[in-house]
Each structure stands twice: as structure tokens, then as C-alpha cells.
Design a protein around this motif. Sequence first.
Motif, PDB file in Angstrom:
ATOM      1  N   GLY A 190       0.785  -1.207  -0.043  1.00  0.00           N
ATOM      2  CA  GLY A 190       0.038  -0.125  -0.143  1.00  0.00           C
ATOM      3  C   GLY A 190       0.899   1.210   0.039  1.00  0.00           C
ATOM      4  N   SER A 191       2.157   1.249  -0.145  1.00  0.00           N
ATOM      5  CA  SER A 191       3.005   2.206  -0.158  1.00  0.00           C
ATOM      6  C   SER A 191       3.020   2.835  -1.559  1.00  0.00           C
ATOM      7  N   LEU A 192       3.361   4.099  -1.824  1.00  0.00           N
ATOM      8  CA  LEU A 192       3.780   4.825  -3.110  1.00  0.00           C
ATOM      9  C   LEU A 192       4.968   3.803  -3.800  1.00  0.00           C
ATOM     10  N   HIS A 193       4.915   3.596  -4.915  1.00  0.00           N
ATOM     11  CA  HIS A 193       5.954   2.645  -5.620  1.00  0.00           C
ATOM     12  C   HIS A 193       6.965   3.996  -6.032  1.00  0.00           C
ATOM     13  N   MET A 194       7.780   4.192  -5.463  1.00  0.00           N
ATOM     14  CA  MET A 194       8.933   5.587  -5.592  1.00  0.00           C
ATOM     15  C   MET A 194       9.523   5.470  -6.803  1.00  0.00           C
ATOM     16  N   GLU A 195       9.889   4.244  -6.929  1.00  0.00           N
ATOM     17  CA  GLU A 195      10.984   3.980  -8.251  1.00  0.00           C
ATOM     18  C   GLU A 195      10.226   4.088  -9.455  1.00  0.00           C
ATOM     19  N   GLN A 196       8.991   3.273  -9.586  1.00  0.00           N
ATOM     20  CA  GLN A 196       8.101   3.362 -10.549  1.00  0.00           C
ATOM     21  C   GLN A 196       7.506   4.888 -11.065  1.00  0.00           C
ATOM     22  N   MET A 197       7.005   5.468  -9.858  1.00  0.00           N
ATOM     23  CA  MET A 197       6.667   7.014 -10.061  1.00  0.00           C
ATOM     24  C   MET A 197       7.886   7.844 -10.542  1.00  0.00           C
ATOM     25  N   ARG A 198       9.055   7.604 -10.025  1.00  0.00           N
ATOM     26  CA  ARG A 198      10.392   8.535 -10.481  1.00  0.00           C
ATOM     27  C   ARG A 198      10.366   8.400 -12.039  1.00  0.00           C
ATOM     28  N   GLU A 199      10.422   6.929 -12.507  1.00  0.00           N
ATOM     29  CA  GLU A 199      10.897   6.694 -13.680  1.00  0.00           C
ATOM     30  C   GLU A 199       9.597   7.385 -14.716  1.00  0.00           C
ATOM     31  N   LEU A 200       8.366   7.288 -14.381  1.00  0.00           N
ATOM     32  CA  LEU A 200       7.277   7.860 -15.286  1.00  0.00           C
ATOM     33  C   LEU A 200       7.226   9.391 -15.067  1.00  0.00           C
ATOM     34  N   ILE A 201       7.861  10.100 -14.197  1.00  0.00           N
ATOM     35  CA  ILE A 201       7.868  11.308 -14.037  1.00  0.00           C
ATOM     36  C   ILE A 201       9.044  11.766 -14.904  1.00  0.00           C
ATOM     37  N   ARG A 202      10.183  11.170 -14.797  1.00  0.00           N
ATOM     38  CA  ARG A 202      11.119  11.271 -15.542  1.00  0.00           C
ATOM     39  C   ARG A 202      10.727  11.209 -17.322  1.00  0.00           C
ATOM     40  N   GLU A 203      10.125  10.393 -17.586  1.00  0.00           N
ATOM     41  CA  GLU A 203       9.632  10.067 -18.962  1.00  0.00           C
ATOM     42  C   GLU A 203       8.665  11.298 -19.251  1.00  0.00           C
ATOM     43  N   ALA A 204       7.997  11.917 -18.371  1.00  0.00           N
ATOM     44  CA  ALA A 204       6.917  12.983 -18.538  1.00  0.00           C
ATOM     45  C   ALA A 204       7.517  14.388 -19.128  1.00  0.00           C
ATOM     46  N   GLY A 205       8.884  14.394 -18.527  1.00  0.00           N
ATOM     47  CA  GLY A 205       9.631  15.697 -19.026  1.00  0.00           C
ATOM     48  C   GLY A 205       8.950  17.049 -18.325  1.00  0.00           C
ATOM     49  N   SER A 206       8.357  17.946 -19.208  1.00  0.00           N
ATOM     50  CA  SER A 206       7.881  19.096 -18.494  1.00  0.00           C
ATOM     51  C   SER A 206       6.341  19.335 -18.668  1.00  0.00           C
ATOM     52  N   MET A 207       5.811  17.753 -18.679  1.00  0.00           N
ATOM     53  CA  MET A 207       4.285  17.632 -18.386  1.00  0.00           C
ATOM     54  C   MET A 207       3.819  17.871 -16.987  1.00  0.00           C
ATOM     55  N   LYS A 208       2.655  18.413 -16.541  1.00  0.00           N
ATOM     56  CA  LYS A 208       2.421  18.472 -15.120  1.00  0.00           C
ATOM     57  C   LYS A 208       1.777  17.040 -14.791  1.00  0.00           C
TER      58      LYS A 208
END
Length: 253
Positions: free
Chosen positions: A101-119
Motif C-alpha cells: 500500500g505504499s507509493l512505488h517511488m521507483e516507478q513513479m520517478r521513472e514515469l515522471i522522468r519520462e513525462a519531462g515538462s508535463m504536469k
Amino acid sequence: MEPYMLECCVDSVESAMEAEKGGADRLELCAALVIGGISPGLALFEEVRKCCGLPVRVLLRPRFGDFLYTEHEFELLRKEVALFREKGADGVVIGCLKEDGSLHMEQMRELIREAGSMKITLHRAFDVCAEPMRVYGQAGELGIDTILTSGQRENCLAGMPLLKELSKLRQRTGGPQIMAGAGVTPDVIRTFLEETDITAYHLSAKKTMDSGMRYRREGVPMGLPSLSEYTIYRTDSRVVAEAKRILTESGTR
């Protein structure tokens, strides 16, 4: 006080146009809203962009159900973030959890890196996480600007106590904006304005329409047996307009 935000969740071009007509500030675009929303196709995004001038954040969710993703499901998410970034989406709406039930920080970081300048909006995976206050802080660390939440209850009215706590935490820390969602109506917005400091609201403003089909083969469900194949769900611009009127008359716009 910051300006109010009225986001409308839509899964069709017709609903996007109705949301814009009603005065929505932003769209969350998905597919299959009737099951909570999954990732939309690129063709739908492009047609919405062509027909509607509102900012669009795209919900990315590979399937119905929980937010614990397999290796292949996560790879789909990563590729979708890249595809919608390349197509010019204003933002993505994402969320990944671990089995505890914790936030998957590794996966979230990877998706956010992929998002670039998107909100980035953290979607209602937040509502089934184990420690919401901790996850709120982690979302801030990740640079997420919005958390869509019902306050970990079936609707935002029931979840108002947690939403109030989160709103106060945001005022102290300057963390992500809290966007109230699930069961939002004009009357619910009015109640929230009286009892909370929340300024962002997410609604679908759905109405049901009868299909134009004259010939109907009943008793042949294509999906959930509880849903009629001849009922169409669309955003109602009149509901969006009433919600916008209530926010506008609150005095911040």
C-alpha cells in the motif's frame, strides 16, 4: 487565495465539447469512464485536441482494478507517458503502488522522468494507499502538482475530514494541490466552499442518454451484465456551467 480549478473527466469528444461549453477549466481524458477510467487511445486525444481548446491531462491506467502493476503493465504506462508527451498533452494522471500500500517511488520517478515538462496528477491510487499523509509528502518530493482524491472514502463528502487535513497540510508545506473528486456535484461544491479551503474540483457531470439504435438484441451483454449496451454516458454542459457559476460567484474570479 488561489483561483479555483474545475476539471472535467471525459471519455469522448462529445463530452469534451460539452465540458468546454459549460466552462470547465481543464479536461482529464480517459477511456471507459463507466469503470473508473483507463488509458485513452491517441486517436481520441488528437480528436479532442482538434475540437476543444482546453488543457488536457491524460489518465494513464492499463486496466481496471488495483494499482500494483506487473512488469509488462508498467512498461505500457511508461510508453504511454512518452507517447502523450510527444503528442503535446499538458499533463498525465498516474499512480503506482507497492503490495503493502505504499507509493512505488521507483516507478513513479521513472514515469515522471519520462513525462519531462508535463504536469503530473497523482490519481486515486492515493485513495487506497496505506499512509496518506506520508504519500502526500512523497508526492511533493516527486514534484507532483496535484493529488486527485476522495479523502479515501467512496465519495468526497464522506472523505471530507481527510480532505480538510490534507488542505491544511498543503497550506503549511506548499505541497501538491488537493483536488476533490468522486461524487462532485454543484451542491457538493457549495458545501465544500462553506466548510473547507479546497479550491480544485473534479467532476464528470454525467447524464445518461438512450442509444439511437432502433433494433435491439437484448440479453447479450458485451461487458458488465449490469450495464445496458443501449445507454450512453455523456457530460452535461448545464451541470458543468452550474458548478462553474458557484465557483465564480465565490469571489476569487
